[in-house]
Design a protein around this motif. Structure first.
Motif, PDB file in Angstrom:
ATOM      1  N   LYS A 189       0.839  -0.992  -0.088  1.00  0.00           N
ATOM      2  CA  LYS A 189      -0.156   0.241  -0.380  1.00  0.00           C
ATOM      3  C   LYS A 189       0.831   1.899   0.076  1.00  0.00           C
ATOM      4  O   LYS A 189       1.117   2.408  -0.122  1.00  0.00           O
ATOM      5  CB  LYS A 189      -1.122   0.258   0.965  1.00  0.00           C
ATOM      6  N   ASN A 190       2.056   1.066   0.331  1.00  0.00           N
ATOM      7  CA  ASN A 190       2.901   2.540   1.000  1.00  0.00           C
ATOM      8  C   ASN A 190       4.317   1.595   1.069  1.00  0.00           C
ATOM      9  O   ASN A 190       4.570   2.357   2.113  1.00  0.00           O
ATOM     10  CB  ASN A 190       2.208   3.465   1.540  1.00  0.00           C
ATOM     11  N   PRO A 191       4.909   1.061   0.069  1.00  0.00           N
ATOM     12  CA  PRO A 191       6.705   1.360   0.638  1.00  0.00           C
ATOM     13  C   PRO A 191       6.979   1.420   0.973  1.00  0.00           C
ATOM     14  O   PRO A 191       7.996   1.358   1.403  1.00  0.00           O
ATOM     15  CB  PRO A 191       7.106   0.557  -0.978  1.00  0.00           C
ATOM     16  N   LYS A 192       7.198   3.016  -0.294  1.00  0.00           N
ATOM     17  CA  LYS A 192       7.932   4.448  -0.024  1.00  0.00           C
ATOM     18  C   LYS A 192       7.994   4.563   1.730  1.00  0.00           C
ATOM     19  O   LYS A 192       9.896   4.381   2.856  1.00  0.00           O
ATOM     20  CB  LYS A 192       8.400   5.771  -0.760  1.00  0.00           C
ATOM     21  N   LYS A 193       6.749   4.408   2.486  1.00  0.00           N
ATOM     22  CA  LYS A 193       7.177   4.982   3.968  1.00  0.00           C
ATOM     23  C   LYS A 193       8.168   3.576   4.415  1.00  0.00           C
ATOM     24  O   LYS A 193       7.899   4.100   5.709  1.00  0.00           O
ATOM     25  CB  LYS A 193       5.910   4.697   4.598  1.00  0.00           C
ATOM     26  N   HIS A 194       6.811   2.361   3.828  1.00  0.00           N
ATOM     27  CA  HIS A 194       9.243   0.954   5.144  1.00  0.00           C
ATOM     28  C   HIS A 194       9.848   1.001   4.478  1.00  0.00           C
ATOM     29  O   HIS A 194      10.590   0.594   5.713  1.00  0.00           O
ATOM     30  CB  HIS A 194       7.735   0.166   4.386  1.00  0.00           C
ATOM     31  N   ILE A 195      10.072   1.265   3.630  1.00  0.00           N
ATOM     32  CA  ILE A 195      11.590   1.475   3.212  1.00  0.00           C
ATOM     33  C   ILE A 195      12.321   2.529   3.691  1.00  0.00           C
ATOM     34  O   ILE A 195      13.765   2.719   4.232  1.00  0.00           O
ATOM     35  CB  ILE A 195      11.369   1.793   1.164  1.00  0.00           C
ATOM     36  N   GLU A 196      11.826   3.571   3.814  1.00  0.00           N
ATOM     37  CA  GLU A 196      12.863   4.956   4.481  1.00  0.00           C
ATOM     38  C   GLU A 196      12.374   4.765   6.123  1.00  0.00           C
ATOM     39  O   GLU A 196      12.712   5.667   6.792  1.00  0.00           O
ATOM     40  CB  GLU A 196      12.173   5.859   3.734  1.00  0.00           C
ATOM     41  N   ALA A 197      11.430   4.239   6.805  1.00  0.00           N
ATOM     42  CA  ALA A 197      11.499   3.883   8.330  1.00  0.00           C
ATOM     43  C   ALA A 197      13.157   3.594   9.091  1.00  0.00           C
ATOM     44  O   ALA A 197      13.608   2.879   8.465  1.00  0.00           O
ATOM     45  CB  ALA A 197      10.247   3.100   8.518  1.00  0.00           C
ATOM     46  N   HIS A 198      12.801   4.018   9.924  1.00  0.00           N
ATOM     47  CA  HIS A 198      14.365   3.708  10.974  1.00  0.00           C
ATOM     48  C   HIS A 198      14.155   2.967  11.841  1.00  0.00           C
ATOM     49  O   HIS A 198      12.689   2.347  11.480  1.00  0.00           O
ATOM     50  CB  HIS A 198      14.391   5.013  12.125  1.00  0.00           C
TER      51      HIS A 198
END
Length: 201
Positions: A189-198
């Protein structure tokens, strides 16, 4: 022992039956030929290439007979013969002279790699090292320091085991499938959010 008798063919005096119940024997005739052919092959009078190591083999036989007279067990003598046979056979396959320091080091480099790959147990490796050291030092009067740089390996090798029983897996798999489905949907649903998460997040 008669060397002339040996040269005329297979010599029964170089064949020692060690354990009748298990048909274990030590046939030193085999060691005189490249590739260490079987006793059966020698009896068929097949053509084999002489290995040109007669002096070493005759010395080995003489020491072997002496140790037998001194009371060394048939089991010990058989296992020593088995070790030197396998070692010589390996050296022949690599086209190297078995009775020098380089061949010993090359052989144990090969065996050490087999241990590392999980094809040979630590105990088997150490047993081969111990047996060949005894043969080279006590039977062939070759330098024991040839083995100084040959490593031993730890005895505490763990055997593989099942971490979970089949019953445990049957209970866990539905939960793991559900967890995977949920997390994969969130990620897609939101790959960028998970990839960039600390990573703590």
């Amino acid at each position: 022992m008669n060397k002339v008798t040996y040269l005329s063919g297979w010599d029964k005096d170089l064949y020692f039956l060690m354990d009748v119940s298990h048909n274990r024997y030590c046939d030193f005739n085999r060691l005189f030929y490249k590739g260490v052919p079987t006793t059966k092959s020698l009896h068929k009078k097949n053509t084999f290439k002489p290995a040109n190591r007669d002096n070493f083999i005759f010395q080995l036989i003489e020491e072997y007979e002496q140790k037998k007279e001194e009371g060394v067990s048939d089991s010990t003598l058989y296992h020593l013969f088995y070790s030197i046979t396998n070692y010589i056979k390996w050296c022949d396959s690599e086209c190297i002279n078995p009775f020098n320091k380089n061949s010993i080091e090359s052989h144990f480099q090969y065996l050490f790699e087999q241990v590392r790959l999980g094809n040979l147990k630590n105990t088997s490796y150490n047993r081969k090292r111990s047996n060949l050291l005894v043969i080279f030092r006590d039977y062939l009067d070759l330098p024991a320091n040839w083995f100084r740089d040959i490593p031993s390996v730890g005895r505490d090798q763990l055997e593989p085991f099942e971490a979970y029983t089949r019953s445990d897996l049957n209970q866990l798999l539905p939960f793991l499938r559900q967890l995977f489905n949920q997390t994969s949907k969130q990620f897609l649903k939101n790959p960028k959010k998970h990839i960039e998460a600390h990573r703590s997040t």
